[in-house]
Design a protein around this motif. Structure first.
Motif, short mmCIF file in Angstrom:
data_model
loop_
_atom_site.label_atom_id
_atom_site.label_comp_id
_atom_site.label_asym_id
_atom_site.label_seq_id
_atom_site.Cartn_x
_atom_site.Cartn_y
_atom_site.Cartn_z
N THR A 113 0.88 -1.17 0.00
CA THR A 113 0.00 0.00 0.00
C THR A 113 0.92 1.22 0.00
O THR A 113 2.13 1.09 0.21
N MET A 134 -2.79 -2.33 -3.01
CA MET A 134 -4.11 -2.11 -2.42
C MET A 134 -4.50 -0.65 -2.64
O MET A 134 -3.84 0.25 -2.12
N SER A 136 -7.24 0.54 -1.57
CA SER A 136 -8.29 0.82 -0.58
C SER A 136 -7.83 1.79 0.49
O SER A 136 -8.62 2.21 1.32
N GLU A 137 -6.55 2.09 0.50
CA GLU A 137 -6.09 3.09 1.48
C GLU A 137 -5.00 3.96 0.87
O GLU A 137 -4.36 3.58 -0.12
N ASP A 178 -5.62 -3.77 -6.54
CA ASP A 178 -6.69 -4.44 -5.78
C ASP A 178 -7.67 -3.37 -5.32
O ASP A 178 -7.32 -2.52 -4.50
N SER A 180 -10.46 -3.80 -3.70
CA SER A 180 -11.13 -4.14 -2.43
C SER A 180 -12.65 -4.11 -2.51
O SER A 180 -13.27 -3.05 -2.48
N SER A 182 -16.00 -4.78 -0.82
CA SER A 182 -16.46 -4.89 0.56
C SER A 182 -17.76 -5.70 0.65
O SER A 182 -18.36 -6.06 -0.37
N THR A 195 -16.49 1.59 -6.09
CA THR A 195 -15.58 0.57 -6.59
C THR A 195 -15.75 0.38 -8.10
O THR A 195 -14.77 0.36 -8.86
N GLY A 215 -9.56 -8.09 -7.41
CA GLY A 215 -10.10 -8.06 -6.05
C GLY A 215 -10.44 -9.46 -5.61
O GLY A 215 -10.47 -10.39 -6.42
N ASN A 219 -15.69 -11.41 0.63
CA ASN A 219 -16.40 -10.56 1.59
C ASN A 219 -17.80 -10.19 1.13
O ASN A 219 -18.66 -9.84 1.94
#
Lengths: 296, 223
Positions: A113, A134, A136-137, A178, A180, A182, A195, A215, A219
């Motif tokens: 990340t 990633m 996502s962050e 990725d 992510s 959710s 997304t 991804g 989840n």
């Protein structure tokens, strides 16, 4: 065992992971033959990469980590994807990986990340390799923060990919973003919509041509009942619904169990339409839309 | 072909979560301890991959044996061999179960019998892993699993299958009819060949207990 996925996705087989109870047992018992058999099953089912993680034992017992990698490469020739957050473990994996046994293919690192960029120091000493980023962050004023909007995901992906290209000379084909995916059940803020918007934007960015967008789907159906209102398998239907919408936008790789029977859903499919409806809602309306997945 | 160390198998079975009442759990723990203390588990497996003697047909000929098994004929690819295997936990555990019943220690006897079945599943999984790897090393893949007595493979295939698997080398044979001896043993046959597609059937498909079976869904997940 041989099968191919109907979406023509790049499949990163996810089964060599102690999160699966049967694999945890294999790892605890040093059962390398069992791990090898799982590797073969995944490749025969269509995996293009095999994700490999053995949990905390990788830190405490690097010799076993190395033996596991060698054992897997003894029986399959697909490249491996090393799924550990620390550079020390990744260094052991990369040093052990035999590229010749994978027909010259580069290994894949899962993952970095913006906040955990140190693993890229290995590129000069242990590279080359492919990498999962990633999206996502992000790092904001030195602090890692979750990305909750399409704009943040897109900006993070673009920044990271261009940095990898500039600093390491990596080809876009060696970078997997990725995005992510959710759980739908908790999505009252439009995360899934963000997304999918991000997939579309990343794929259409000319500077990122050739990049992979991926991804994991495990989840997505969490905490929902096992059956959808139309009687179908809730998790599988939701996973297929996501792919039905995301693949045409440019989503092209998945971390998944390779014998999961992913297939495009027809336009009138109940779960697909319920999912589309969820994508248009936020807050209480999203909650009501989610309920329609299991209450007709 | 190898006997297996019992320790990892026992640990595997002991580690399996159970939703049993405390009294059942106590007997289960006692059964596991008994197996370890008295070395009751003698796990072993044997298998071979035997080339077909003639092109695949409804009756498959391999190693001077004939098996009527049309279910193994693939929709594509080439069936070139039969993979035959046998696994056992040995005779001592069933003898001890019998002794416990004679001593009227029924609860412990039942617990020991159940643990022995779990051990047999664990050995059976290792057998299948090793067969898969051996096939792979020969450039083959496996498809379609049958056991004598399943729909698709008659019970009288048992003797031929055991012979091809060299069951004698691990002390597995037959009682007068087709029953495996030791009882805690299993035999299995796979089709082996080149580019065999995944089969669309399972040996569990026609089982009347499928709806309530705890094993079938797990086997599907781990397939």
């Amino acid at each position: 065992m041989t099968q191919s996925n109907a979406f023509n996705l790049i499949v990163i087989g996810d089964r060599i992971n102690p999160g699966f109870k049967s694999i945890k047992t294999l790892i605890e018992n040093d059962d390398l033959a069992g791990i090898q058999a799982m590797a073969v099953k995944q490749v025969e089912a269509g995996s293009h990469f095999l994700d490999v993680t053995i949990g905390p034992r990788a830190v405490n017992d690097p010799d076993f980590m190395a033996r596991t990698i060698r054992a897997i490469q003894d029986v399959v020739t697909v490249p491996l994807c090393f799924d550990f957050p620390t550079a020390a473990v990744q260094a052991v994996c990369l040093a052990t990986y035999d590229r010749a046994r994978a027909n010259g293919a580069l290994p894949l690192i899962n993952s970095i990340t913006e906040h955990r960029w140190g693993i890229m120091d290995l590129y000069k000493t242990h590279g080359p390799f492919k990498v999962i980023v990633m999206a996502s962050e992000r790092v904001d004023n030195g602090i890692a923060k979750p990305n909750k909007t399409a704009e943040d995901i897109i900006a993070t992906a673009r920044r990271a990919a261009l940095r990898l290209q500039a600093e390491q000379g990596m080809a876009m084909d060696d970078i997997f973003i990725d995005i992510s995916i959710s759980a739908v059940v908790a999505d009252t803020t439009g995360l899934h919509r963000a997304t999918l918007d991000a997939v579309r934007a990343i794929r259409s960015d000319p500077d990122l041509k050739g990049i992979h967008i991926m991804g994991g789907l495990t989840n997505i159906g969490q905490q929902l009942p096992p059956k959808a209102a139309d009687g179908s398998d809730m998790k599988l239907s939701l996973e297929c619904a996501f792919l039905t919408l995301a693949v045409p936008l440019g989503f092209d790789a998945v971390l998944a169990t390779p014998w999961r029977p992913y297939h495009p859903l027809p336009d009138d499919n109940y779960v697909l339409n319920a999912y589309r409806n969820i994508l248009e809602q936020t807050g209480g309306n999203a909650m009501r839309a989610i309920r329609k997945l299991y209450k007709a | 072909m190898p006997s297996l160390p019992a320790g990892p198998l026992l640990r595997e079975v002991a580690g399996q979560a159970s939703a049993k009442r405390s009294s059942q759990q106590r007997f289960r723990d006692e059964a596991l301890a008994l197996i370890e203390r008295e070395s009751l588990a003698e796990p072993a497996l044997s298998f071979s991959i035997v080339d077909l003697e003639e092109p695949a047909a409804e009756t498959l000929r391999a190693g001077d044996e004939r098996f009527y098994a049309p279910k193994l004929l693939p929709q594509s690819g080439r069936l070139t061999a039969l993979a035959c295997g046998v696994a056992t936990v040995g005779p001592r555990v069933e003898a001890r179960v019998g002794a416990l019943f004679r001593e009227r220690s029924m609860s412990l006897g039942l617990a020991l019998d159940e643990v022995a079945n779990e051990l047999l599943f664990a050995v059976s999984r290792r057998l299948q892993d090793r067969m898969l790897l051996a096939a792979r090393k020969s450039g083959l893949n496996l498809a379609g699993e049958l056991r004598p007595g399943d729909p698709g493979l008659a019970l009288n295939a048992q003797a031929g299958l055991l012979r091809l698997a060299d069951a004698e080398s691990i002390g597995v044979g037959l009682f007068g009819g087709h029953m495996l001896n030791p009882i805690k043993s299993v035999s299995v046959m796979f089709g082996a060949g080149v580019d065999l597609p995944a089969v669309r059937w399972s040996r569990c498909d026609e089982c009347s207990s499928r709806a309530t079976c705890k094993i079938a869904p797990r086997e599907l997940v781990d397939a």
